[in-house]
Design a protein around this motif. Structure first.
Motif, PDB file in Angstrom:
ATOM      1  N   PRO A   1       0.777  -1.206   0.000  1.00 47.15           N
ATOM      2  CA  PRO A   1       0.000   0.000   0.000  1.00 47.15           C
ATOM      3  C   PRO A   1       0.815   1.266   0.000  1.00 47.15           C
ATOM      4  CG  PRO A   1      -0.511  -1.380   1.857  1.00 47.15           C
ATOM      5  CD  PRO A   1       0.678  -1.940   1.192  1.00 47.15           C
ATOM      6  N   LEU A   2       1.948   1.321   0.689  1.00 47.47           N
ATOM      7  CA  LEU A   2       2.634   2.606   0.744  1.00 47.47           C
ATOM      8  C   LEU A   2       3.228   2.961  -0.590  1.00 47.47           C
ATOM      9  CD1 LEU A   2       4.479   3.290   4.050  1.00 47.47           C
ATOM     10  CD2 LEU A   2       2.785   4.602   2.874  1.00 47.47           C
ATOM     11  N   SER A   3       4.014   2.136  -1.171  1.00 53.29           N
ATOM     12  CA  SER A   3       4.506   2.479  -2.483  1.00 53.29           C
ATOM     13  C   SER A   3       5.504   1.507  -2.983  1.00 53.29           C
ATOM     14  CB  SER A   3       5.052   3.870  -2.467  1.00 53.29           C
ATOM     15  OG  SER A   3       6.319   3.955  -2.894  1.00 53.29           O
ATOM     16  N   SER A   4       6.692   1.539  -2.516  1.00 52.12           N
ATOM     17  CA  SER A   4       7.687   0.686  -3.077  1.00 52.12           C
ATOM     18  C   SER A   4       8.738   0.421  -2.062  1.00 52.12           C
ATOM     19  CB  SER A   4       8.257   1.360  -4.295  1.00 52.12           C
ATOM     20  OG  SER A   4       9.608   1.473  -4.233  1.00 52.12           O
ATOM     21  N   SER A   5       9.720  -0.363  -2.493  1.00 56.43           N
ATOM     22  CA  SER A   5      10.805  -0.729  -1.607  1.00 56.43           C
ATOM     23  C   SER A   5      10.230  -1.254  -0.323  1.00 56.43           C
ATOM     24  CB  SER A   5      11.695   0.467  -1.343  1.00 56.43           C
ATOM     25  OG  SER A   5      12.832   0.107  -0.662  1.00 56.43           O
ATOM     26  N   GLN A   6       9.523  -2.336  -0.431  1.00 58.14           N
ATOM     27  CA  GLN A   6       8.808  -3.022   0.623  1.00 58.14           C
ATOM     28  C   GLN A   6       7.700  -2.150   1.176  1.00 58.14           C
ATOM     29  OE1 GLN A   6       9.625  -5.520  -0.061  1.00 58.14           O
ATOM     30  NE2 GLN A   6      11.700  -6.115   0.104  1.00 58.14           N
TER      31      GLN A   6
ATOM     32  N   ILE B   1      -3.287   5.555  -0.404  1.00 58.49           N
ATOM     33  CA  ILE B   1      -3.443   6.330   0.826  1.00 58.49           C
ATOM     34  C   ILE B   1      -4.818   6.091   1.427  1.00 58.49           C
ATOM     35  CG2 ILE B   1      -3.522   8.661   1.784  1.00 58.49           C
ATOM     36  CD1 ILE B   1      -1.562   9.518  -0.386  1.00 58.49           C
ATOM     37  N   ALA B   2      -5.843   6.089   0.579  1.00 56.42           N
ATOM     38  CA  ALA B   2      -7.201   5.897   1.072  1.00 56.42           C
ATOM     39  C   ALA B   2      -7.373   4.519   1.711  1.00 56.42           C
ATOM     40  CB  ALA B   2      -8.200   6.077  -0.077  1.00 56.42           C
ATOM     41  N   ARG B   3      -6.775   3.502   1.106  1.00 56.12           N
ATOM     42  CA  ARG B   3      -6.885   2.157   1.689  1.00 56.12           C
ATOM     43  C   ARG B   3      -6.170   2.093   3.034  1.00 56.12           C
ATOM     44  NH1 ARG B   3     -10.501  -1.768   1.707  1.00 56.12           N
ATOM     45  NH2 ARG B   3      -9.589  -3.801   2.226  1.00 56.12           N
ATOM     46  N   MET B   4      -5.005   2.696   3.097  1.00 52.02           N
ATOM     47  CA  MET B   4      -4.262   2.721   4.344  1.00 52.02           C
ATOM     48  C   MET B   4      -5.055   3.444   5.433  1.00 52.02           C
ATOM     49  SD  MET B   4      -0.530   4.440   4.935  1.00 52.02           S
ATOM     50  CE  MET B   4      -1.144   6.027   4.398  1.00 52.02           C
TER      51      MET B   4
ATOM     52  N   LEU C   1      -5.498  -5.713  -6.192  1.00 51.76           N
ATOM     53  CA  LEU C   1      -6.281  -4.491  -6.250  1.00 51.76           C
ATOM     54  C   LEU C   1      -6.158  -3.773  -4.915  1.00 51.76           C
ATOM     55  CD1 LEU C   1      -9.576  -5.831  -7.897  1.00 51.76           C
ATOM     56  CD2 LEU C   1      -7.892  -4.328  -8.983  1.00 51.76           C
ATOM     57  N   PRO C   2      -6.144  -2.455  -4.906  1.00 51.32           N
ATOM     58  CA  PRO C   2      -6.065  -1.744  -3.621  1.00 51.32           C
ATOM     59  C   PRO C   2      -7.196  -2.115  -2.672  1.00 51.32           C
ATOM     60  CG  PRO C   2      -5.676  -0.227  -5.447  1.00 51.32           C
ATOM     61  CD  PRO C   2      -6.103  -1.525  -6.055  1.00 51.32           C
ATOM     62  N   GLU C   3      -8.385  -2.380  -3.221  1.00 54.05           N
ATOM     63  CA  GLU C   3      -9.546  -2.672  -2.386  1.00 54.05           C
ATOM     64  C   GLU C   3      -9.449  -4.017  -1.670  1.00 54.05           C
ATOM     65  OE1 GLU C   3      -9.598  -1.903  -5.540  1.00 54.05           O
ATOM     66  OE2 GLU C   3     -10.573   0.070  -5.705  1.00 54.05           O
TER      67      GLU C   3
ATOM     68  N   GLY D   1     -12.142  -6.520   0.096  1.00 52.81           N
ATOM     69  CA  GLY D   1     -13.257  -6.020  -0.694  1.00 52.81           C
ATOM     70  C   GLY D   1     -14.156  -5.046   0.037  1.00 52.81           C
ATOM     71  N   LYS D   2     -13.894  -4.771   1.293  1.00 54.51           N
ATOM     72  CA  LYS D   2     -14.733  -3.861   2.075  1.00 54.51           C
ATOM     73  C   LYS D   2     -14.097  -2.467   2.109  1.00 54.51           C
ATOM     74  CE  LYS D   2     -16.560  -7.508   5.064  1.00 54.51           C
ATOM     75  NZ  LYS D   2     -16.728  -7.984   6.461  1.00 54.51           N
ATOM     76  N   GLY D   3     -14.909  -1.510   2.471  1.00 50.76           N
ATOM     77  CA  GLY D   3     -14.407  -0.146   2.607  1.00 50.76           C
ATOM     78  C   GLY D   3     -14.349   0.628   1.306  1.00 50.76           C
ATOM     79  N   THR D   4     -14.968   0.119   0.250  1.00 50.98           N
ATOM     80  CA  THR D   4     -14.878   0.809  -1.041  1.00 50.98           C
ATOM     81  C   THR D   4     -15.534   2.186  -0.990  1.00 50.98           C
ATOM     82  OG1 THR D   4     -16.864  -0.408  -1.740  1.00 50.98           O
ATOM     83  CG2 THR D   4     -14.720  -1.317  -2.389  1.00 50.98           C
ATOM     84  N   GLU D   5     -16.656   2.302  -0.270  1.00 50.01           N
ATOM     85  CA  GLU D   5     -17.317   3.606  -0.178  1.00 50.01           C
ATOM     86  C   GLU D   5     -16.455   4.597   0.600  1.00 50.01           C
ATOM     87  OE1 GLU D   5     -21.189   3.169   1.430  1.00 50.01           O
ATOM     88  OE2 GLU D   5     -21.915   1.877  -0.191  1.00 50.01           O
ATOM     89  N   GLU D   6     -15.896   4.133   1.717  1.00 55.60           N
ATOM     90  CA  GLU D   6     -15.021   5.005   2.514  1.00 55.60           C
ATOM     91  C   GLU D   6     -13.801   5.422   1.703  1.00 55.60           C
ATOM     92  OE1 GLU D   6     -16.332   2.193   3.404  1.00 55.60           O
ATOM     93  OE2 GLU D   6     -17.115   2.262   5.465  1.00 55.60           O
ATOM     94  N   MET D   7     -13.252   4.473   0.947  1.00 55.04           N
ATOM     95  CA  MET D   7     -12.096   4.789   0.119  1.00 55.04           C
ATOM     96  C   MET D   7     -12.450   5.814  -0.951  1.00 55.04           C
ATOM     97  SD  MET D   7     -10.213   1.115  -0.501  1.00 55.04           S
ATOM     98  CE  MET D   7      -9.163   1.834  -1.763  1.00 55.04           C
ATOM     99  N   ALA D   8     -13.616   5.652  -1.560  1.00 51.52           N
ATOM    100  CA  ALA D   8     -14.022   6.581  -2.615  1.00 51.52           C
ATOM    101  C   ALA D   8     -14.162   7.994  -2.062  1.00 51.52           C
ATOM    102  CB  ALA D   8     -15.341   6.114  -3.235  1.00 51.52           C
TER     103      ALA D   8
END
Length: 449
Positions: free
Chosen positions: A134-139, A158-161, A397-399, A408-415
């Motif tokens: 989720p953060l980006s790269s390099s582990q 960021i939203a998923r985190m 997928l981020p979700e 698969g949960k939190g899609t509305e909060e992420m949006a």
């Protein structure tokens, strides 16, 4: 016989040619070694300290990407692997109970969740794999760092985190200081490791880029700096932010990083992952080398033994030798090291190209399954792509990132969070508003006097 062979006309001709080739190669190395950073600095227009005050987050991300993909990919990754240890030894994190044997400190404080597909949360090998995601790269940080701050991939990460962290923040189970300390080690450790172990230290432009980029990430996470960092609200550039967060982290460690038995088991498992591919006969020595690189404070907090003099001498001299060879005898990297696939236009999934132990999200190709790296991995006890089910070679997928019950949960909060972040101009300079306030309320009154 040797004298006769040296006096042979062919040998006498060959020696000057070889000498010229070697000298020419060394001259080429010297000419090209700093070409990348000089060209980048010239292209960005950051020629002095004053010019760094206008650095935007978009520009900082490009510089950080250059560090990760071209200049120091190995040591940057190593620094973040060691940074995994630090947040898990603070007093607040020790008080967070583990769930199913999985330490909450990894998923909460390294702002990265773990693979949803894990059948057991205690599967440590999968933990570190998705600490990359989720953060980006390099582990822990690649996905943020390798994508423009305002891109869909960065915003969703960021939203998923934030979604995964939100219940723990709301319940007060993890404090603002804990998030700030985790952010600090992500900033400070790469700078320190590169200064000590790479062929050159980071330039002011690169340090400013790290401070600018991670300050913006901290803002997006809702981290509060007031009352913690000395110049909170008055930073003029990323370097000042780095200086403040470094000083605060050192002070915080004195109070929060104490020896305890609560996370000893998790630290051993994390170390086990980091040296998984080391042959059995060498594991003990490599462990000693890791203890040497940890430093006294982290080593004592984890109750690791002091390394032997031999191990310390070997590891530091090997790093010094590597630095010398890279500086004077190696050409620079001519292309970027690619860690992730492009996003699939149909499915939106992203694949990994590198892995530590288990090939999560790594595509199964003829080369990845039967190439020399795959056979070496099998010989050392690892798993190559295609050897085991459940490795999700189609990508992620981020979700879906997070524990099983969050998949698969939190899609509305992420949006909603993505929409909010998209309206905040994450690609701009995170210090610009602070400078305007500082000029109006600090400098102007002084000038009027």
């Amino acid at each position: 016989m040797s004298l006769l062979s040296l006096s042979h006309p062919r040998t006498a001709t060959l020696i000057p040619i070889l000498t010229c080739l070697v000298l020419g190669y060394l001259a080429l190395c010297a000419a090209l070694r700093f070409r990348g950073i000089k060209n980048l600095q010239r292209r960005m227009g950051f020629v002095d300290r004053a010019s760094l005050q206008r650095m935007s987050n978009d520009e900082a991300q490009l510089i950080l990407r250059h560090i990760i993909e071209r200049e120091f990919p190995m040591v940057y990754e190593l620094a973040l692997q060691f940074a995994l240890f630090k947040p898990r030894r603070t007093s607040q994190i020790q008080s967070i109970p583990s769930r199913g044997g999985h330490p909450s400190s990894i998923c909460l404080l390294m702002p990265d969740p773990w693979p949803s597909a894990c059948p057991r949360w205690s599967n440590w090998f999968r933990t570190l794999t998705d600490t990359k995601t989720p953060l980006s790269s390099s582990q822990t940080t690649r996905r943020f760092s390798l994508n423009p701050p305002s891109s869909d991939r960065a915003l969703k990460a960021i939203a998923r985190m934030n979604y995964l962290h939100s219940p723990y923040k709301a319940a007060g189970r993890i404090s603002n200081e804990d998030f700030l300390y985790t952010l600090s080690v992500i900033v400070v450790e790469p700078i320190r490791f590169i200064r000590l172990y790479e062929w050159r230290p980071l330039t002011d432009m690169e340090v400013c880029a790290l401070g600018t980029f991670w300050k913006a990430v901290g803002d997006a996470m809702g981290i509060e700096y007031g009352g913690h960092l000395a110049r909170a609200g008055a930073w003029r550039d990323g370097i000042e932010f780095v200086e403040d967060v470094t000083a605060w982290a050192k002070s915080y460690e004195l109070d929060a990083m104490r020896p305890a038995d609560s996370n000893v088991q998790s630290s051993r498992q994390l170390l086990k992952m980091m040296i998984w591919h080391v042959p059995g006969f060498a594991k003990s020595f490599v462990e000693q080398a890791f203890f040497a690189l940890m430093g006294d404070r982290v080593r004592d907090a984890f109750l690791f033994p002091e390394p032997s003099i031999l191990a310390s001498a070997v590891v530091y001299n090997a790093l010094l030798l590597r630095r010398f060879i890279l500086r004077y005898f190696c050409l620079p990297r001519f292309g970027p090291k690619t860690f992730f696939s492009p996003q699939d236009p149909k499915t939106g999934r992203v694949q990994h190209y590198y892995y530590l132990v288990h090939p999560y999200y790594v595509p199964v190709t003829l080369w990845s399954r039967y190439g020399p790296t795959s056979w070496l991995t099998r010989i050392l006890g690892g798993i190559a792509p295609g050897d085991s089910d459940g490795m999700l070679p189609e990508g992620y997928l981020p979700e879906d990132i997070g524990p099983r019950n969050k998949m698969g949960k939190g899609t509305e909060e992420m949006a909603r969070d993505v929409a909010n972040l998209a309206g905040r101009n994450l690609g701009g300079c995170p210090f610009s508003f602070m400078r305007e306030v500082w000029i109006v309320y600090v400098r102007l009154p002084v000038q009027e006097q």
